[in-house]
Design a protein around this motif. Structure first.
Motif, PDB file in Angstrom:
ATOM      1  N   LEU A 103      -1.104   2.708  70.575  1.00 37.94           N
ATOM      2  CA  LEU A 103      -2.495   2.773  70.133  1.00 37.94           C
ATOM      3  C   LEU A 103      -2.497   3.087  68.641  1.00 37.94           C
ATOM      4  CD1 LEU A 103      -5.591   2.966  70.859  1.00 37.94           C
ATOM      5  CD2 LEU A 103      -5.216   5.428  71.037  1.00 37.94           C
ATOM      6  N   TYR A 104      -3.168   2.256  67.845  1.00 38.50           N
ATOM      7  CA  TYR A 104      -3.317   2.473  66.410  1.00 38.50           C
ATOM      8  C   TYR A 104      -4.796   2.724  66.104  1.00 38.50           C
ATOM      9  CZ  TYR A 104       1.388   0.832  65.173  1.00 38.50           C
ATOM     10  OH  TYR A 104       2.744   0.706  65.023  1.00 38.50           O
ATOM     11  N   THR A 105      -5.067   3.721  65.305  1.00 39.05           N
ATOM     12  CA  THR A 105      -6.451   4.020  64.949  1.00 39.05           C
ATOM     13  C   THR A 105      -6.502   4.645  63.570  1.00 39.05           C
ATOM     14  OG1 THR A 105      -8.443   5.265  65.575  1.00 39.05           O
ATOM     15  CG2 THR A 105      -6.325   6.278  66.073  1.00 39.05           C
ATOM     16  N   ARG A 106      -7.652   4.515  62.923  1.00 41.63           N
ATOM     17  CA  ARG A 106      -7.894   5.167  61.642  1.00 41.63           C
ATOM     18  C   ARG A 106      -9.014   6.193  61.794  1.00 41.63           C
ATOM     19  NH1 ARG A 106      -9.122   0.091  58.108  1.00 41.63           N
ATOM     20  NH2 ARG A 106      -9.428   1.620  56.466  1.00 41.63           N
ATOM     21  N   ASN A 107      -9.422   6.443  63.022  1.00 45.57           N
ATOM     22  CA  ASN A 107     -10.504   7.380  63.300  1.00 45.57           C
ATOM     23  C   ASN A 107     -10.011   8.486  64.216  1.00 45.57           C
ATOM     24  OD1 ASN A 107     -12.879   5.761  62.102  1.00 45.57           O
ATOM     25  ND2 ASN A 107     -11.854   4.288  63.437  1.00 45.57           N
ATOM     26  N   GLN A 108     -10.883   9.407  64.510  1.00 49.66           N
ATOM     27  CA  GLN A 108     -10.573  10.504  65.422  1.00 49.66           C
ATOM     28  C   GLN A 108     -10.885  10.066  66.850  1.00 49.66           C
ATOM     29  OE1 GLN A 108      -9.205  13.459  64.397  1.00 49.66           O
ATOM     30  NE2 GLN A 108      -8.870  13.821  66.565  1.00 49.66           N
ATOM     31  N   VAL A 109      -9.891  10.116  67.729  1.00 49.24           N
ATOM     32  CA  VAL A 109     -10.063   9.715  69.123  1.00 49.24           C
ATOM     33  C   VAL A 109     -10.519  10.919  69.942  1.00 49.24           C
ATOM     34  CG1 VAL A 109      -8.918   8.827  71.182  1.00 49.24           C
ATOM     35  CG2 VAL A 109      -8.331   7.916  68.933  1.00 49.24           C
ATOM     36  N   ARG A 110     -11.654  10.763  70.625  1.00 49.58           N
ATOM     37  CA  ARG A 110     -12.131  11.839  71.491  1.00 49.58           C
ATOM     38  C   ARG A 110     -11.670  11.643  72.925  1.00 49.58           C
ATOM     39  NH1 ARG A 110     -18.356  12.776  73.073  1.00 49.58           N
ATOM     40  NH2 ARG A 110     -17.692  11.275  74.645  1.00 49.58           N
TER      41      ARG A 110
ATOM     42  N   THR B 273       1.445   9.940  65.214  1.00 46.87           N
ATOM     43  CA  THR B 273       2.222   9.981  63.988  1.00 46.87           C
ATOM     44  C   THR B 273       1.558   9.025  63.002  1.00 46.87           C
ATOM     45  OG1 THR B 273       3.698   8.230  64.775  1.00 46.87           O
ATOM     46  CG2 THR B 273       4.372  10.509  65.184  1.00 46.87           C
ATOM     47  N   GLN B 274       1.985   9.073  61.761  1.00 41.53           N
ATOM     48  CA  GLN B 274       1.376   8.223  60.740  1.00 41.53           C
ATOM     49  C   GLN B 274       2.269   7.016  60.472  1.00 41.53           C
ATOM     50  OE1 GLN B 274       0.813   9.930  56.823  1.00 41.53           O
ATOM     51  NE2 GLN B 274      -1.148   8.915  56.596  1.00 41.53           N
ATOM     52  N   GLU B 275       1.650   5.846  60.331  1.00 43.19           N
ATOM     53  CA  GLU B 275       2.377   4.628  60.004  1.00 43.19           C
ATOM     54  C   GLU B 275       1.481   3.732  59.157  1.00 43.19           C
ATOM     55  OE1 GLU B 275       4.126   0.811  62.414  1.00 43.19           O
ATOM     56  OE2 GLU B 275       4.736   2.806  63.095  1.00 43.19           O
ATOM     57  N   VAL B 276       2.102   3.019  58.235  1.00 44.81           N
ATOM     58  CA  VAL B 276       1.374   2.096  57.363  1.00 44.81           C
ATOM     59  C   VAL B 276       1.666   0.684  57.834  1.00 44.81           C
ATOM     60  CG1 VAL B 276       1.079   1.245  55.018  1.00 44.81           C
ATOM     61  CG2 VAL B 276       1.470   3.684  55.416  1.00 44.81           C
ATOM     62  N   VAL B 277       0.619  -0.081  58.154  1.00 42.70           N
ATOM     63  CA  VAL B 277       0.726  -1.465  58.594  1.00 42.70           C
ATOM     64  C   VAL B 277       0.009  -2.342  57.583  1.00 42.70           C
ATOM     65  CG1 VAL B 277       0.251  -3.113  60.434  1.00 42.70           C
ATOM     66  CG2 VAL B 277       0.813  -0.751  61.007  1.00 42.70           C
ATOM     67  N   ASN B 278       0.746  -3.243  56.950  1.00 40.45           N
ATOM     68  CA  ASN B 278       0.158  -4.137  55.946  1.00 40.45           C
ATOM     69  C   ASN B 278      -0.584  -3.364  54.860  1.00 40.45           C
ATOM     70  OD1 ASN B 278       1.060  -6.486  57.253  1.00 40.45           O
ATOM     71  ND2 ASN B 278      -0.667  -6.410  58.660  1.00 40.45           N
ATOM     72  N   GLY B 279      -0.018  -2.226  54.460  1.00 37.83           N
ATOM     73  CA  GLY B 279      -0.613  -1.440  53.386  1.00 37.83           C
ATOM     74  C   GLY B 279      -1.752  -0.545  53.818  1.00 37.83           C
ATOM     75  N   ILE B 280      -2.078  -0.508  55.124  1.00 39.05           N
ATOM     76  CA  ILE B 280      -3.200   0.292  55.623  1.00 39.05           C
ATOM     77  C   ILE B 280      -2.650   1.457  56.437  1.00 39.05           C
ATOM     78  CG2 ILE B 280      -5.294   0.281  57.021  1.00 39.05           C
ATOM     79  CD1 ILE B 280      -5.535  -2.684  56.455  1.00 39.05           C
ATOM     80  N   PRO B 281      -3.039   2.700  56.146  1.00 39.68           N
ATOM     81  CA  PRO B 281      -2.543   3.848  56.916  1.00 39.68           C
ATOM     82  C   PRO B 281      -3.232   3.936  58.279  1.00 39.68           C
ATOM     83  CG  PRO B 281      -4.078   4.585  55.234  1.00 39.68           C
ATOM     84  CD  PRO B 281      -3.890   3.117  55.008  1.00 39.68           C
ATOM     85  N   TYR B 282      -2.432   4.106  59.319  1.00 41.18           N
ATOM     86  CA  TYR B 282      -2.940   4.245  60.684  1.00 41.18           C
ATOM     87  C   TYR B 282      -2.342   5.496  61.321  1.00 41.18           C
ATOM     88  CZ  TYR B 282      -4.719  -0.590  60.810  1.00 41.18           C
ATOM     89  OH  TYR B 282      -5.404  -1.736  60.582  1.00 41.18           O
ATOM     90  N   ARG B 283      -3.007   5.998  62.350  1.00 39.05           N
ATOM     91  CA  ARG B 283      -2.454   7.004  63.242  1.00 39.05           C
ATOM     92  C   ARG B 283      -1.991   6.275  64.497  1.00 39.05           C
ATOM     93  NH1 ARG B 283      -6.528  10.589  64.978  1.00 39.05           N
ATOM     94  NH2 ARG B 283      -4.999  12.236  65.351  1.00 39.05           N
ATOM     95  N   LYS B 284      -0.737   6.535  64.889  1.00 43.62           N
ATOM     96  CA  LYS B 284      -0.090   5.757  65.941  1.00 43.62           C
ATOM     97  C   LYS B 284       0.336   6.673  67.077  1.00 43.62           C
ATOM     98  CE  LYS B 284       4.283   3.241  66.592  1.00 43.62           C
ATOM     99  NZ  LYS B 284       5.487   2.761  65.873  1.00 43.62           N
TER     100      LYS B 284
END
Length: 645
Positions: free
Chosen positions: A219-226, A253-264
């Motif tokens: 699961l990749y997200t840039r928001n807070q998952v409730r 954990t944090q990961e950058v995909v295509n220059g965009i930071p995501y939470r993984k």
């Protein structure tokens, strides 16, 4: 001049009235694979409270409705009106339907109907293309919906990424052309503006029948998952499946995909073994996430729910070569090592010992079968057992255990055993053989009444046939006095209480849990301080946010991955909530900003001294929380266990 102004006012009034209510329909994609799903959304937009009916859907004979849900939002904007500045309120009510196509081809979703204030509104029909490989195409960018008054929605509020976190909108970047991984196959986000997406990662795109393919869903997200609700797990038809890791909570954990930071966060990892040659499909994982956005004026905004599916992966499955296939090949494919052993090379006659053969390596060891085993002359094969297990490391083993009984003294040699397996790396069959093992058998005691040739089964039968001893004299048991019985009773009671106390202390780990949690906290804080020293302020925010959720989740017993910080504090021990609750929530705002806000918003928070100050303050709060939480837990356990004195 006055006439023109009057005409303008009338025009604005009529324009506002004309756009006071609007109904539109969109899909998150209009080209997809046969096994994929899409989200069909009907949006009711109004400038004021309007009584509207539930939408009437068109006939959906080509689709199956898997799920449906609603969401709503409202926003206020300040604009210059005829009489000066005025607020305009926009309300959006969304009806969402998750659809799965029943066939391939060009499908159509007809017009939906909504009745409001006695008037009927119809949406426009939508065309969907379904076919193999179409799911990899980028979804069309839907036309931005119109607000009342003809105002166009700003970028980032399209229907396919509705109400996305404001900070994520400001951090947007354009997605570069699709990339192909150097090893295996990995799906990439089609639209970088999505609130979240589910990625599937396979370590190879081509495999032989029976060869291991390791597949992970993230699961990749840039928001807070409730909240996370897994609506559809992959069926993985066409594969033998072994579970490697199934996540019980989200560990980001944090990961950058295509220059965009995501939470993984990992959802699951499977070891898959194709069953037949051809093309096998690693099908979709469908998840529904409730996200918490950020409002620039009021902090955290209202929650919104989204449903997304991973893109199916195709695996090309090759048949195992028929040429040169050995007669002892049973279907095992992989890289295995074989070994044989006995616990002791020196045994005695007529006493059983175990001879074990183990196959271990990368592949499905459960498919390995040994040829018929023949015991050396002078030994009896009494029993044969098998045990197999798959490890989280992606390897497996199978043990063959032979229970043997030597019937005479002397020297024996356990023969070499061999099995052929197919090695997909070398692309050929290889033979795996054990080394012979030398056994020295000393003198033992032969079974009674049966000589050396008596087997264990015969010995058991002989023992069962022995007549029981007949009692010819009855002796009255010696009775204890009342005082002796009383002291023995109280002694047993005290021993039982002490035993229960020691058992409870061992099982519940009083004091040990606090030490373990403190140790894990120190390890996480060490990583945070490393990022502080490296100037990685974004990493500091993410790592500290995850640490706070982890510690509060452990203290409250909720895990912390998908629960709001307020709920974690409510379920934490009262002393933690009273003493630390407000301070933790206030300090969390700082690390949330560091994690997700654009650099312009972060400001001086990213400076070295500021980072150290906030990290130090939060570290003290978490250390105090561990101390209070462990103390309250032990006190609670003592109250529940009267023996804990």
């Amino acid at each position: 001049m006055k006439l023109g102004r009057l005409f303008l006012i009338c025009f604005l009034f009529m324009a506002r009235t004309a756009f006071a209510f609007e109904v539109s329909a969109t899909v998150d994609r209009n080209a997809l694979n046969p096994d994929d799903t899409l989200t069909y959304t009907i949006t009711v937009t109004s400038a004021e409270e309007v009584a509207a009916s539930q939408p009437t859907l068109p006939p959906l004979s080509d689709f199956e409705v898997l799920n449906e849900w609603t969401s709503q939002e409202s926003s206020a904007t300040l604009s210059n009106g005829p009489n000066g500045p005025e607020f305009k309120t926009i309300r959006n009510l969304r009806y969402n339907y998750m659809l799965q196509p029943k066939r391939e081809g060009v499908l159509s979703i007809g017009a939906s109907e909504v009745v409001a204030e006695g008037r009927t509104y119809n949406t426009r029909p939508i065309t969907i293309r379904v076919g193999p490989g179409l799911g990899s195409q980028s979804p069309p960018r839907n036309q931005r919906p119109q607000l009342p008054g003809g105002i166009q929605m700003p970028p980032g509020f399209e229907e396919d990424d509705e109400a996305e976190d404001l900070f994520s909108q400001l951090l947007r970047r354009h997605l570069p052309p699709s990339q192909q991984g150097s090893v295996g196959s990995r799906t990439l986000p089609i639209n970088p503006n999505e609130a979240f997406f589910v990625q599937v990662d396979a370590d190879k795109k081509e495999a032989y029948v029976g060869e291991q393919v390791t597949v992970s869903y993230y699961l990749y997200t840039r928001n807070q998952v409730r909240d996370l609700d897994n609506l559809k797990y992959p069926s993985l038809k066409g594969f033998w499946k072994e579970d490697i890791d199934i996540a019980t909570h989200l560990n980001f954990t944090q990961e950058v995909v295509n220059g965009i930071p995501y939470r993984k966060a990992l959802l699951a990892t499977y070891a898959l073994f194709p069953i037949s040659a051809g093309q096998a499909t690693v099908d979709s994982w469908t998840a529904k996430c409730t996200m918490v956005g950020v409002d620039s004026n009021f902090g955290f905004g209202r929650p919104y729910s989204f449903t997304k599916s991973s893109t199916p992966l195709k695996i090309n499955v090759k048949p195992i070569p028929a040429e040169g296939r050995p007669a002892d090949f049973t279907g095992a494919v992989g890289d295995f090592q074989v070994s044989a052993r006995v616990e002791d090379n020196s045994v005695v006659s007529h006493q059983p010992f175990t001879y074990k053969v183990r196959f271990e390596g990368r592949g499905n060891a459960k498919l390995i079968e040994l040829p018929p085993f023949t015991a050396p002359e002078g030994m009896e094969l009494y029993d044969t057992q098998k045990e197999a297990k798959y490890f989280k490391t992606g390897t497996s083993y199978q043990d063959f255990s032979f229970l043997l009984i030597p019937r005479r003294e002397g020297e024996f040699t356990m023969p070499s055993l061999s099995v052929s397996v197919f090695d997909p790396v070398q692309k050929k069959y290889v033979q795996k053989s054990t080394d012979p093992i030398r056994i020295i058998v000393g003198q033992g005691q032969a079974p009674a009444g049966g000589g050396e040739s008596m087997s264990l089964g015969e010995k058991k039968k002989a023992i069962e046939n022995v007549a029981p001893t007949v009692l010819t004299e009855f002796k009255e048991p010696r009775m204890l006095s009342t005082a002796q019985q009383t002291w023995i009773f109280f002694g047993l009671m005290i021993a039982a209480v002490v035993g229960l106390f020691l058992r409870a202390r061992s099982e519940l780990g009083w004091g040990q849990r606090k030490k373990d949690l403190s140790r894990r906290l120190r390890a996480r804080l060490h990583r945070v301080n490393q990022k502080v020293s490296a100037g990685d302020w974004r990493g500091v925010g993410v790592e500290m946010t995850n640490t706070v959720y982890f510690i509060l989740g452990e203290i409250s017993g909720e895990g912390g991955a998908n629960v709001e910080i307020g709920k974690l504090l409510m379920k934490a021990p009262p002393s933690v909530r009273r003493e630390l609750g407000d301070a933790v929530v206030k300090k969390m705002d700082v690390f949330q900003i560091l994690s997700f806000a654009p650099e312009a918003v972060v400001g001086s928070l990213k400076d070295g001294n500021e980072l150290k100050k906030h990290v130090g303050e939060m570290s003290k709060l978490l250390e105090r929380a561990v101390s209070l939480g462990s103390s309250d837990e032990q006190s609670s356990e003592s109250e529940l266990n009267p023996t804990a004195f």
